[in-house]
Design a protein around this motif. Structure first.
Motif, PDB file in Angstrom:
ATOM      1  N   GLY A 273       0.821  -1.206   0.000  1.00  0.00           N
ATOM      2  CA  GLY A 273       0.000   0.000   0.000  1.00  0.00           C
ATOM      3  C   GLY A 273       0.847   1.244   0.000  1.00  0.00           C
ATOM      4  O   GLY A 273       2.007   1.241  -0.458  1.00  0.00           O
ATOM      5  N   HIS A 275       1.772   5.036   2.328  1.00  0.00           N
ATOM      6  CA  HIS A 275       1.698   5.753   3.586  1.00  0.00           C
ATOM      7  C   HIS A 275       2.390   7.100   3.396  1.00  0.00           C
ATOM      8  O   HIS A 275       3.583   7.150   3.065  1.00  0.00           O
ATOM      9  CB  HIS A 275       2.390   4.949   4.704  1.00  0.00           C
ATOM     10  CG  HIS A 275       2.308   5.598   6.040  1.00  0.00           C
ATOM     11  ND1 HIS A 275       3.076   5.186   7.118  1.00  0.00           N
ATOM     12  CD2 HIS A 275       1.559   6.641   6.506  1.00  0.00           C
ATOM     13  CE1 HIS A 275       2.797   5.935   8.169  1.00  0.00           C
ATOM     14  NE2 HIS A 275       1.877   6.826   7.820  1.00  0.00           N
ATOM     15  N   PHE A 292      -1.827   9.900   5.742  1.00  0.00           N
ATOM     16  CA  PHE A 292      -2.693   9.200   4.792  1.00  0.00           C
ATOM     17  C   PHE A 292      -2.179   7.776   4.660  1.00  0.00           C
ATOM     18  O   PHE A 292      -0.991   7.562   4.407  1.00  0.00           O
ATOM     19  CB  PHE A 292      -2.691   9.887   3.422  1.00  0.00           C
ATOM     20  CG  PHE A 292      -3.337   9.058   2.341  1.00  0.00           C
ATOM     21  CD1 PHE A 292      -4.716   9.031   2.213  1.00  0.00           C
ATOM     22  CD2 PHE A 292      -2.567   8.297   1.478  1.00  0.00           C
ATOM     23  CE1 PHE A 292      -5.315   8.261   1.226  1.00  0.00           C
ATOM     24  CE2 PHE A 292      -3.153   7.519   0.488  1.00  0.00           C
ATOM     25  CZ  PHE A 292      -4.536   7.506   0.355  1.00  0.00           C
ATOM     26  N   GLU A 293      -3.069   6.803   4.844  1.00  0.00           N
ATOM     27  CA  GLU A 293      -2.678   5.401   4.760  1.00  0.00           C
ATOM     28  C   GLU A 293      -3.653   4.652   3.873  1.00  0.00           C
ATOM     29  O   GLU A 293      -4.876   4.811   4.011  1.00  0.00           O
ATOM     30  CB  GLU A 293      -2.646   4.757   6.148  1.00  0.00           C
ATOM     31  CG  GLU A 293      -1.561   5.301   7.055  1.00  0.00           C
ATOM     32  CD  GLU A 293      -1.490   4.582   8.400  1.00  0.00           C
ATOM     33  OE1 GLU A 293      -0.770   3.570   8.489  1.00  0.00           O
ATOM     34  OE2 GLU A 293      -2.161   5.042   9.331  1.00  0.00           O
ATOM     35  N   ALA A 294      -3.103   3.829   2.957  1.00  0.00           N
ATOM     36  CA  ALA A 294      -3.909   3.001   2.072  1.00  0.00           C
ATOM     37  C   ALA A 294      -3.336   1.588   2.089  1.00  0.00           C
ATOM     38  O   ALA A 294      -2.141   1.393   1.875  1.00  0.00           O
ATOM     39  CB  ALA A 294      -3.910   3.561   0.646  1.00  0.00           C
ATOM     40  N   THR A 301      -8.656   2.886   3.095  1.00  0.00           N
ATOM     41  CA  THR A 301      -7.836   4.094   3.180  1.00  0.00           C
ATOM     42  C   THR A 301      -8.324   4.940   4.347  1.00  0.00           C
ATOM     43  O   THR A 301      -9.500   4.880   4.724  1.00  0.00           O
ATOM     44  CB  THR A 301      -7.906   4.932   1.888  1.00  0.00           C
ATOM     45  OG1 THR A 301      -9.265   5.330   1.669  1.00  0.00           O
ATOM     46  CG2 THR A 301      -7.396   4.139   0.698  1.00  0.00           C
TER      47      THR A 301
END
Length: 365
Positions: A273, A275, A292-294, A301
């Motif tokens: 992902g 970050h 922001f994290e996915a 997300t």
């Protein structure tokens, strides 16, 4: 740290009063090294060992003074490059702004027996997690490698069920540092890992081996590399290889960090992902952070905003956060000078799940 749980039947007005009156633990500094968070477990080996509450120790990822540059020829640009630290530290500046979730009641008593040895007693009461007692011990050696670093460092704690967390950190040479961490659960080995780290003048290389089992053919291997390209820009990567019977895989990720005069922007992108984080220091009292994290595995997300307000004259430290899942949280840390006593109070409200929890803590020593 003493923590009191508030039931879900509290009114919003009561929640507001508790958030305003919050107070959190400022652990007493140990005579040798100052408080610092322990070296984090590498990805794939996460959750192996955390530093017990109230413990202070030089982390395995602490940046030592640059060495070996004097008397060597080079340009001004080359001489201005510095060691970039470790892969785990890339987002740490932003994460430190966010409050740590609290729940239950916790009392921590720290006692320094000498300049090298410290013990702690922790009593935890909780309605969501496990309640119990933990005894911890910290030993800091006499090998001084810097103004705030001494080795070797041995940290461990055991709870009333016999579960043990322990780690040993040692400076093997001026540029080589190692860490061994292990975790048992009711007298059975659960996890263990071994780290080796080499620091150059402008780069850091590290290797971590977690839970190796030759007979079963399983284990985790993590390799990190960071390189300073300029005084402000750092690039690097991570390789995680994991294997167990019937499963084998590799995950790679790349990281970039740019450091300005009063801000730090970091981006990590890989197969797991993405970050991204941004830290900004507005002034000596106010700091803010955005994350922001996915995750490709969870298909999810999230965006989080946090801030930290420091009032040194009142010995107060306030932290607050809000994320895209509508979770609002805040903690207040208060140190009662000149008493060796610290108070902590935190409250977190999940609007989506209509869930509220509050915690209170006291640290003595």
């Amino acid at each position: 740290m003493l923590i009191i749980v508030i039931g879900s039947t509290c009114s919003l007005f009561q929640c507001f009063l508790y958030v305003l009156s919050m107070g959190s633990v400022l652990a007493a500094s140990f005579p040798n090294p100052p408080p610092a968070s322990g070296g984090g477990s590498a990805p794939g080996g996460a959750g192996l060992v955390t530093v017990p509450p109230g413990f202070t120790m030089p982390p395995v990822s602490a940046v030592p003074p640059s060495s070996g540059t004097q008397g060597q020829p080079g340009t001004d640009a080359e001489s201005s490059l510095h060691n970039p630290g470790t892969f785990e530290e890339c987002h740490r500046k932003c994460k430190e702004v966010f409050p740590v979730q609290m729940e239950g009641v916790r009392l921590v008593v720290n006692k320094g027996l000498s300049n090298h040895f410290q013990v702690s007693h922790t009593i935890t009461l909780s309605t969501l997690g496990d309640s119990g007692y933990r005894f911890g011990a910290t030993y800091v050696g006499s090998k001084q490698t810097g103004p705030a670093e001494s080795f070797p460092v041995m940290v461990g704690d055991m709870d009333n069920t016999g579960s043990l967390n322990a780690q040993i950190i040692h400076q093997l040479a001026s540029r080589i540092r190692s860490k061994v961490a292990m975790q048992t659960q009711q007298h059975k080995f659960v996890n263990w890992q071994c780290d080796a780290e080499y620091r150059g003048d402008d780069f850091t290389a590290a290797v971590t081996i977690g839970n190796p089992d030759v007979l079963a053919g399983s284990g985790i291997l993590v390799a990190h590399y960071l390189q300073s390209l300029s005084p402000a820009l750092v690039l690097g990567g991570e390789l995680v290889y994991h294997r167990r019977p019937g499963e084998e895989g590799t995950v790679t990720s790349f990281v970039g960090r740019y450091t300005g005069s009063n801000y730090v922007a970091t981006l990590t992108v890989g197969g797991a992902g993405a970050h991204a984080s941004y830290y900004h220091k507005a002034n000596d009292q106010l700091q803010i952070g955005v994350e922001f994290e996915a995750s490709t595995r969870m298909q999810d997300t999230s965006v989080s905003f946090g801030y930290q307000l420091d009032v040194p004259k009142a010995n107060l430290l306030f932290k607050g956060s809000l994320d895209s899942n509508w979770v609002v949280g805040a903690t207040l840390e208060k140190k009662l000078v000149p008493l060796p006593l610290s108070l902590a109070l935190g409250a977190f409200l999940n609007h989506r799940k209509n869930k509220f929890q509050c915690g209170f803590g006291i640290t003595i020593g």
